[in-house]
Write an enzyme that holds these catalytic residues in place. Structure first.
Site, PDB file in Angstrom:
ATOM      1  N   HIS A   1      37.266  28.271  38.735  1.00  0.00           N
ATOM      2  CA  HIS A   1      38.467  28.897  38.931  1.00  0.00           C
ATOM      3  C   HIS A   1      39.042  29.275  37.679  1.00  0.00           C
ATOM      4  CE1 HIS A   1      39.364  27.556  43.112  1.00  0.00           C
ATOM      5  NE2 HIS A   1      38.221  28.001  43.108  1.00  0.00           N
TER       6      HIS A   1
ATOM      7  N   ASP B   1      39.619  29.177  47.499  1.00  0.00           N
ATOM      8  CA  ASP B   1      40.065  27.777  47.372  1.00  0.00           C
ATOM      9  C   ASP B   1      39.649  27.245  48.836  1.00  0.00           C
ATOM     10  OD1 ASP B   1      42.094  28.862  49.362  1.00  0.00           O
ATOM     11  OD2 ASP B   1      43.717  28.807  47.857  1.00  0.00           O
TER      12      ASP B   1
ATOM     13  N   TYR C   1      44.536  34.991  40.666  1.00  0.00           N
ATOM     14  CA  TYR C   1      44.716  34.079  41.699  1.00  0.00           C
ATOM     15  C   TYR C   1      45.761  32.902  41.222  1.00  0.00           C
ATOM     16  CZ  TYR C   1      44.481  31.516  46.139  1.00  0.00           C
ATOM     17  OH  TYR C   1      44.748  31.125  47.175  1.00  0.00           O
TER      18      TYR C   1
ATOM     19  N   ASP D   1      40.596  34.054  50.091  1.00  0.00           N
ATOM     20  CA  ASP D   1      40.735  33.277  48.821  1.00  0.00           C
ATOM     21  C   ASP D   1      39.807  32.202  48.495  1.00  0.00           C
ATOM     22  OD1 ASP D   1      42.812  35.162  48.329  1.00  0.00           O
ATOM     23  OD2 ASP D   1      44.374  33.516  49.154  1.00  0.00           O
TER      24      ASP D   1
ATOM     25  N   GLU E   1      41.302  26.402  51.364  1.00  0.00           N
ATOM     26  CA  GLU E   1      41.936  26.902  52.544  1.00  0.00           C
ATOM     27  C   GLU E   1      41.396  28.287  53.017  1.00  0.00           C
ATOM     28  OE1 GLU E   1      46.433  27.722  54.370  1.00  0.00           O
ATOM     29  OE2 GLU E   1      46.150  27.373  52.183  1.00  0.00           O
TER      30      GLU E   1
ATOM     31  N   GLU F   1      42.526  38.041  53.923  1.00  0.00           N
ATOM     32  CA  GLU F   1      43.688  37.504  54.802  1.00  0.00           C
ATOM     33  C   GLU F   1      44.666  38.596  54.879  1.00  0.00           C
ATOM     34  OE1 GLU F   1      42.326  36.000  51.881  1.00  0.00           O
ATOM     35  OE2 GLU F   1      42.855  33.874  51.716  1.00  0.00           O
TER      36      GLU F   1
ATOM     37  N   ARG G   1      47.286  30.213  42.852  1.00  0.00           N
ATOM     38  CA  ARG G   1      47.045  28.984  43.511  1.00  0.00           C
ATOM     39  C   ARG G   1      45.994  27.936  42.722  1.00  0.00           C
ATOM     40  NH1 ARG G   1      48.678  31.449  48.356  1.00  0.00           N
ATOM     41  NH2 ARG G   1      50.622  31.232  48.674  1.00  0.00           N
TER      42      ARG G   1
END
Length: 732
Positions: free
Chosen positions: A346, A86, A299, A84, A88, A8, A301
């Site tokens: 995670h 997750d 990461y 990433d 999203e 991204e 988040r």
């Protein structure tokens, strides 16, 4: 080029490029490249199935990126999706595949929790496919938010005022803020008294029992009761009834996840959640180190407390080498996330290299980056250290009817405080013997009143959202930001206050759309999204179950919600154009205006006075030459161009204070400035030079690194602190 890797962020792309050979090309999508359109609803209903079908579009500002991605995709043998890990990120990967006209299920998907060479190499060796359950969960969230925002926001705007919005997480968060303000307004203070004494001229004690009844807060209701206890105590003799010493351990804190990092950065560093995430993003995506450019934290988040075994082993080696065996537990410490939805695949937020300690990092990081990195590093190391040991002390002084209690404590072993710091002072009690007579030398009573609950600050609001299960790590900071942007809240001295319009909107939503502001509904929906991600629920079933009843409520709202925008005739005539004057409601309350608006712009206050006109000056605008006028704001008076809105130039009314200390970066003058979060000091050569300081620079240089120092107050003491290496010394 044989292989194309799509991420991204451009910064992330640059960092990963450093670890790979020329057979790999790494390119950034620059975030979302496909989304629901901005100008239309973007959701259609399938006539046969009743499914809600999103009609995604490529935004205009992403078209050039998509064109380049398509071109590179045609040239590549293998295309890796490396967004990433997750929901999203999974959805962004899905949309990238669709945008470059590839089947999302055929492209290899690689994931990593840290941007290091080992992590990237391992990811390339163990690709998987895009997880469509996660994509569907994210699509459900996006469509639910679009339904609520696109259907409910216009209704609020039509009934109350332009520019209002509503949302699942946003509106339930706003209700928390409004409810707290309601509690404060409804609060009735309650009187109570405390009684403190001093024994043996040095031992502070508080009333503990009276006539055999334990005295707690609110027990002593008035001055009469307090005076009775004081008079009784003054006529009594006291002896040592009991001496107690107990040892207790203070548990090591868990590593950070998103919410706890935002809370700690707010309370300890003064960072807003938005700033915390921006700085953490830089640390994750890559900074220059002695090993090249690489990500120095995992990461950021995440709602997991899981830690990789290799990272824990490295931490334990570091603890043993630098602090000794006393600080190393027998076994590694594991932490379990309370949230059901936490993804244990995670990791918690931790440094990627234990050897890259804050002292080493100071050479490479900007001041704010170093502050946040030190917080993360120390917390990670602390979570694998031994517990701290404290001794609690208490002495009971007994009279005939009164008993007083003195309390003390001391730190026996600092444990994890060795790295996080221990700020409290030991309060030691003198050595006394049981049965020993003691003198009562002073006694006083003091009146108090109970306090209303405190308003939320950003940290406490995020803690509340987390405890209620509202939102997810990626939504905490944006939720607070959007409430500010929409003028629903103001932040004053770090406390969150709802505006008048927040009460109006919340009241209407409570009455007509209770589920939208219900924290339980919002939290339950998060659990439903988790079940979709786990493949336990069908996303279309969830959407359809929400959509049709919600549309019925919107239609009912159009009929039942009374408009607050209706202008009421006053019976007066406009002195300028002789049209009728109307009573209207605006953002700042009621006012009287001409019905011939916008042709006639006559207005007056409801008390008949004219709106205050800005004071004129002889100062000319340096941008357009028009006279400057003095205007008022919450932060005080300032100069503004009289040609507004054509010219939006503003200046401080009083010229900023200039320091005699030159900028340590470029030698230009430093000025005292006012920002959103208060006073700071910056270079007059901005934006060419971006040196800023949160406390005042002084003409003193650091004995450790030679850089400029500043003066600040910490716990009542003046200290000098270096802006680069953070060396501190007492200011004399």
């Amino acid at each position: 080029m044989k292989n194309l890797i799509i991420v991204e962020s451009p910064a992330k792309a640059r960092t990963i490029t450093n670890f790979l050979n020329k057979e790999y090309k790494v390119i950034a999508s620059k975030g979302h490249i496909r989304d629901l359109p901005k100008t239309t609803f973007g959701i259609e209903i399938d006539e046969k199935t009743g499914d809600l079908v999103p009609k995604y579009a490529i935004p205009r500002d992403a078209s050039a990126t998509v064109k380049e991605l398509k071109k590179l995709a045609k040239e590549a043998e293998t295309i890796f999706i490396a967004t990433d890990e997750d929901r999203e990120g999974e959805a962004i990967g899905y949309h990238i595949a669709k945008a470059i006209e590839k089947d999302p299920q055929t492209l290899p998907r690689i994931v990593f929790h840290e941007i290091t060479k080992n992590a990237i190499t391992h990811a390339l060796q163990t690709p998987r496919t895009i997880n469509m359950d996660s994509v569907d969960a994210q699509q459900t969230r996006r469509l639910l938010d679009r339904i609520v925002g696109y259907k409910l926001s216009p209704l609020l705007a039509s009934k109350i005022q332009k520019g209002l919005s509503a949302g699942r997480v946003q509106s339930s968060t706003l209700k928390l803020v409004v409810d707290r303000e309601r509690e404060i307004k409804a609060f009735q203070p309650e009187e109570y008294w405390t009684i403190d004494a001093k024994f043996q001229k040095e031992i502070d004690a508080a009333i503990y029992e009276y006539n055999g009844l334990k005295i707690e807060k609110l027990t002593i209701k008035n001055e009469t009761d307090a005076k009775e206890i004081v008079d009784t105590a003054q006529n009594e003799s006291f002896y040592v009834l009991a001496i107690e010493k107990t040892q207790r351990s203070t548990k090591t804190p868990p590593p950070f996840m998103t919410s706890t990092l935002q809370q700690a950065a707010s309370t300890q560093l003064g960072f807003s959640p938005k700033k915390t995430m921006m700085v953490a993003q830089k640390l994750y995506e890559g900074v220059k180190t002695d090993k090249g450019v690489m990500g120095i934290i995992t990461y950021m988040r995440t709602d997991s407390l899981n830690l990789a075994k290799e990272a824990v082993d490295a931490a334990r080696e570091r603890i043993q080498a630098h602090y000794g065996n006393d600080y190393l537990p027998d076994k590694p410490k594991n932490y379990v996330t309370k949230s059901k939805a936490a993804q244990e695949a995670h990791e918690a937020i931790r440094p990627t290299m234990v050897e890259f300690d804050p002292k080493t990092a100071a050479t490479y990081l900007a001041p704010d980056e170093l502050k946040l990195y030190r917080l993360i590093y120390n917390r990670f190391l602390a979570c694998q250290m031994t517990e701290a040991k404290l001794e609690s002390q208490s002495i009971l002084f007994k009279g005939d009817r009164c008993t007083f209690k003195a309390s003390g404590k001391k730190l026996l072993f600092d444990g994890f405080y060795k790295v996080t710091g221990y700020t409290e002072k030991d309060k030691l009690l003198p050595e006394l013997k049981q049965g020993e007579l003691v003198s009562l030398d002073e006694i006083k009573s003091e009146q108090h009143f109970t306090e209303p609950p405190a308003r939320y600050n950003e940290a406490s609001l995020i803690k509340k959202l987390e405890s209620l299960g509202i939102g997810r790590p990626s939504t905490y900071a944006p939720t607070v930001t959007i409430l500010q942007t929409r003028k629903y809240i103001e932040i004053d001295q770090k406390r969150i206050l709802p505006t008048e319009i927040a009460f109006t909107v919340t009241e209407i939503l409570e009455k007509h759309f209770p589920e939208i502001v219900d924290s339980h509904f919002t939290a339950d929906m998060e659990e439903v999204l988790d079940e979709i991600a786990e493949g336990k629920k069908d996303w279309q079933y969830v959407l359809k179950a929400f959509y049709t009843p919600f549309l019925h409520k919107i239609e009912d709202g159009k009929k039942q919600i009374k408009s607050l925008k209706v202008a009421v005739p006053t019976g007066e005539i406009c002195p300028l154009c002789h049209s009728e004057l109307l009573l209207r409601k605006g953002r700042y309350g009621e006012f009287i205006a001409c019905s011939n608006f916008p042709k006639c712009k006559y207005t007056k206050n409801t008390d008949g006075t004219q709106p205050q006109q800005p004071e004129t000056t002889n100062i000319k605008c340096d941008k357009c030459g028009a006279p400057m006028v003095i205007k008022d704001s919450k932060k005080g008076k300032f100069l503004a161009c009289s040609a507004y809105p054509k010219c939006k130039n503003t200046k401080p009314l009083t010229p900023p204070k200039e320091l005699s200390v030159p900028c340590p970066e470029c030698g230009a003058t430093l000025q005292e400035k006012e920002g959103r979060r208060g006073k700071f000091f910056g270079c007059t050569n901005y934006p060419q030079c971006k040196f800023i300081a949160n406390f005042e620079p002084v003409d003193k240089h650091c004995p450790e690194c030679g850089y400029l120092m500043g003066i600040k107050t910490v716990r009542g003491k003046k200290i000098y602190e270096c802006f680069k290496c953070k060396h501190k010394e007492e200011a004399k």
